[in-house]
Write a protein that holds these residues in place. Structure first.
Motif, short mmCIF file in Angstrom:
data_model
loop_
_atom_site.label_atom_id
_atom_site.label_comp_id
_atom_site.label_asym_id
_atom_site.label_seq_id
_atom_site.Cartn_x
_atom_site.Cartn_y
_atom_site.Cartn_z
N ILE A 11 -7.58 18.85 43.64
CA ILE A 11 -7.05 19.74 42.61
C ILE A 11 -5.91 20.53 43.23
CG2 ILE A 11 -7.59 21.60 41.00
CD1 ILE A 11 -10.46 20.56 40.93
N ALA A 12 -4.69 20.19 42.86
CA ALA A 12 -3.52 20.75 43.53
C ALA A 12 -3.36 22.24 43.27
CB ALA A 12 -2.26 20.00 43.08
N ASN A 13 -3.74 22.72 42.08
CA ASN A 13 -3.57 24.14 41.79
C ASN A 13 -4.79 24.98 42.19
OD1 ASN A 13 -5.03 22.86 39.71
ND2 ASN A 13 -4.53 24.46 38.23
N ALA A 14 -5.79 24.33 42.81
CA ALA A 14 -6.96 25.04 43.33
C ALA A 14 -7.54 24.22 44.48
CB ALA A 14 -8.00 25.26 42.24
N PRO A 15 -6.82 24.13 45.61
CA PRO A 15 -7.24 23.25 46.71
C PRO A 15 -8.58 23.62 47.33
CG PRO A 15 -5.42 24.68 47.38
CD PRO A 15 -5.56 24.83 45.89
N ASN A 16 -9.04 24.85 47.08
CA ASN A 16 -10.35 25.26 47.63
C ASN A 16 -11.51 24.67 46.83
OD1 ASN A 16 -9.31 27.03 45.57
ND2 ASN A 16 -11.16 28.28 45.87
N VAL A 61 -9.45 5.10 34.81
CA VAL A 61 -9.82 6.45 35.25
C VAL A 61 -9.89 7.36 34.02
CG1 VAL A 61 -9.35 8.31 36.86
CG2 VAL A 61 -8.46 6.02 37.34
N ILE A 62 -11.00 8.05 33.88
CA ILE A 62 -11.18 8.98 32.77
C ILE A 62 -11.35 10.38 33.36
CG2 ILE A 62 -12.52 9.54 30.71
CD1 ILE A 62 -13.50 6.59 30.79
N PHE A 63 -10.53 11.30 32.89
CA PHE A 63 -10.56 12.68 33.35
C PHE A 63 -11.16 13.56 32.25
CE2 PHE A 63 -6.99 10.55 35.38
CZ PHE A 63 -7.11 10.91 36.71
N PHE A 64 -12.22 14.27 32.59
CA PHE A 64 -12.84 15.22 31.67
C PHE A 64 -12.43 16.61 32.16
CE2 PHE A 64 -15.56 11.49 32.19
CZ PHE A 64 -15.66 11.04 30.88
N VAL A 65 -11.40 17.15 31.54
CA VAL A 65 -10.75 18.35 32.06
C VAL A 65 -11.31 19.59 31.36
CG1 VAL A 65 -8.54 19.49 32.45
CG2 VAL A 65 -8.66 16.98 32.48
N LYS A 66 -11.82 20.52 32.16
CA LYS A 66 -12.45 21.73 31.62
C LYS A 66 -11.49 22.91 31.56
CE LYS A 66 -16.40 20.01 34.21
NZ LYS A 66 -17.26 20.24 35.39
N GLU A 67 -10.54 22.94 32.48
CA GLU A 67 -9.54 24.00 32.53
C GLU A 67 -8.18 23.37 32.84
OE1 GLU A 67 -10.53 27.04 35.35
OE2 GLU A 67 -12.68 26.90 34.94
N LYS A 68 -7.12 24.11 32.54
CA LYS A 68 -5.79 23.62 32.87
C LYS A 68 -5.73 23.27 34.35
CE LYS A 68 -0.94 24.72 32.04
NZ LYS A 68 0.01 25.71 31.43
N THR A 69 -5.35 22.04 34.64
CA THR A 69 -5.53 21.53 36.00
C THR A 69 -4.37 20.61 36.39
OG1 THR A 69 -7.94 21.53 35.70
CG2 THR A 69 -7.08 20.20 37.50
N ILE A 70 -4.01 20.67 37.67
CA ILE A 70 -3.08 19.70 38.26
C ILE A 70 -3.87 18.87 39.26
CG2 ILE A 70 -0.95 19.33 39.54
CD1 ILE A 70 -0.07 22.14 38.67
N VAL A 71 -3.99 17.58 39.00
CA VAL A 71 -4.73 16.68 39.89
C VAL A 71 -3.74 15.92 40.76
CG1 VAL A 71 -6.27 14.68 40.02
CG2 VAL A 71 -6.63 16.43 38.26
N GLU A 72 -3.97 15.94 42.04
CA GLU A 72 -3.13 15.19 42.98
C GLU A 72 -3.84 13.88 43.31
OE1 GLU A 72 -2.40 15.77 47.57
OE2 GLU A 72 -1.22 17.25 46.42
N THR A 73 -3.14 12.78 43.12
CA THR A 73 -3.71 11.46 43.35
C THR A 73 -2.94 10.77 44.47
OG1 THR A 73 -4.25 11.27 41.01
CG2 THR A 73 -4.22 9.22 42.27
N GLN A 74 -3.64 10.37 45.49
CA GLN A 74 -3.01 9.70 46.62
C GLN A 74 -3.10 8.19 46.44
OE1 GLN A 74 -1.43 11.06 49.54
NE2 GLN A 74 -0.79 8.92 49.60
N VAL A 75 -1.97 7.54 46.26
CA VAL A 75 -1.91 6.08 46.15
C VAL A 75 -1.57 5.52 47.52
CG1 VAL A 75 -0.79 4.12 45.02
CG2 VAL A 75 -1.20 6.23 43.75
#
Length: 323
Positions: A11-16, A61-75
């Protein structure tokens, strides 16, 4: 960080906040489990992810997003991919390409090199489906398709690129192939051959789509958006769509979806939803032996009485009188 095969998620906007694998798929997500591969589930407080992958050929891939989120995907490996957004609309940032909007019901052909991708999500459910073509499959059509010839020329390059000249609309033929691939009801010893044949069918369909189009409207991004909305409705009549839900799925306002649909199809979207259901209902009643209750449920009516009332209002007679 969690990984499967060649893909990683943070999660790029919340890396913790960690995205961790879980052996238990929540009951509310089980309807999204497909047959073509064993599901892999990852969870976090901001987004849950359900992933299926068949060898190097296909990934869902199905994303069930609960809050505004930026997901970082490593290809981690190159993909020659038909990228399809089956549910939801999201922005994706790809190095060398920039930010791209993946609209629900649309597909693009992409050459994606190993790198990090950023996916921007509002709360909601998003389903992305990728079909990875082999270089041989692309080369087999390079002699008859300028687009495939172009793809061959960039396949060995180092940059990610958009191969198709614009996004395409997932119509019934292509949508049907995706549904077949996700169900994959074939014997294991025939599976690999069957999958590759189906994937080549997909490639032929997308080449035919782009090379055969003649309408100048296909260069209009706004037209393509509403063509995708119309196609999505046509292929998902079992879902009780509302204009508000459709607007949310496409990340546009209710006012824009109403005005745009009427502009391109000369019918209000609310009336189009009724028209498609009622005309499909009449055809099913005449041509099939399905019960009226079954037809009602197939067309998104939770209560058969609501279906009967709508049918009589539209056709001027009860469903039973048609049969």
């Amino acid at each position: 960080m969690s990984s499967i095969h060649a893909i990683e998620f943070v999660i790029a906007n919340a890396p913790n906040i960690r995205v961790v694998p879980s052996s238990v798929i929540p009951e509310e997500y089980r309807q999204y489990v497909h047959d073509f591969a064993s599901p892999y589930f990852l969870k976090s407080s901001k987004v849950d992810i359900l992933l299926h992958r068949y060898e190097t050929s296909m990934i869902n891939v199905i994303f069930f997003v609960k809050e505004k989120t930026i997901v970082e995907t490593q290809v981690k490996r190159a993909f020659h991919v038909c990228s399809c957004m089956l549910q939801g609309t999201a922005e994706v940032f790809v190095k060398d390409i920039g930010k791209v909007i993946f609209y629900q019901g649309q597909f693009s052909l992409l050459e994606v090199k190993p790198d990090k991708l950023l996916l921007y999500f509002e709360p909601g459910t998003y389903e992305w489906h990728g079909i990875n073509f082999s270089v041989k499959q692309i080369n087999d059509l390079a002699g008859v398709s300028p687009m495939m010839n172009k793809w061959m020329a960039i396949a060995d390059g180092v940059k990610s690129m958009v191969v198709s000249k614009h996004a395409g609309v997932i119509q019934e033929g292509l949508g049907g192939r995706f549904r077949e691939l996700k169900k994959m009801g074939v014997l294991d010893k025939l599976k690999a051959t069957w999958v590759q044949n189906k994937i080549f069918e997909v490639l032929i369909l997308v080449v035919t789509y782009f090379e055969g189009e003649q309408s100048p409207d296909t260069e209009n991004n706004d037209f393509m958006l509403f063509a995708g909305i119309k196609s999505y409705i046509d292929q998902n009549l079992d879902i009780p769509h509302t204009i508000g839900e459709l607007a949310h799925m496409y990340n546009i306002s209710e006012s824009r979806i109403k005005k745009g649909f009427s502009r391109y199809y000369q019918i209000p979207i609310s009336k189009y939803l009724v028209k498609q259901r009622m005309e499909t209902a009449e055809r099913l009643i005449r041509e099939s032996e399905l019960s009226l209750n079954k037809i009602a449920y197939m067309l998104g009516y939770g209560y058969p009485a609501n279906f009967t009332r709508e049918y009589k209002k539209y056709h001027g007679k009860l469903p039973g009188a048609t049969r």
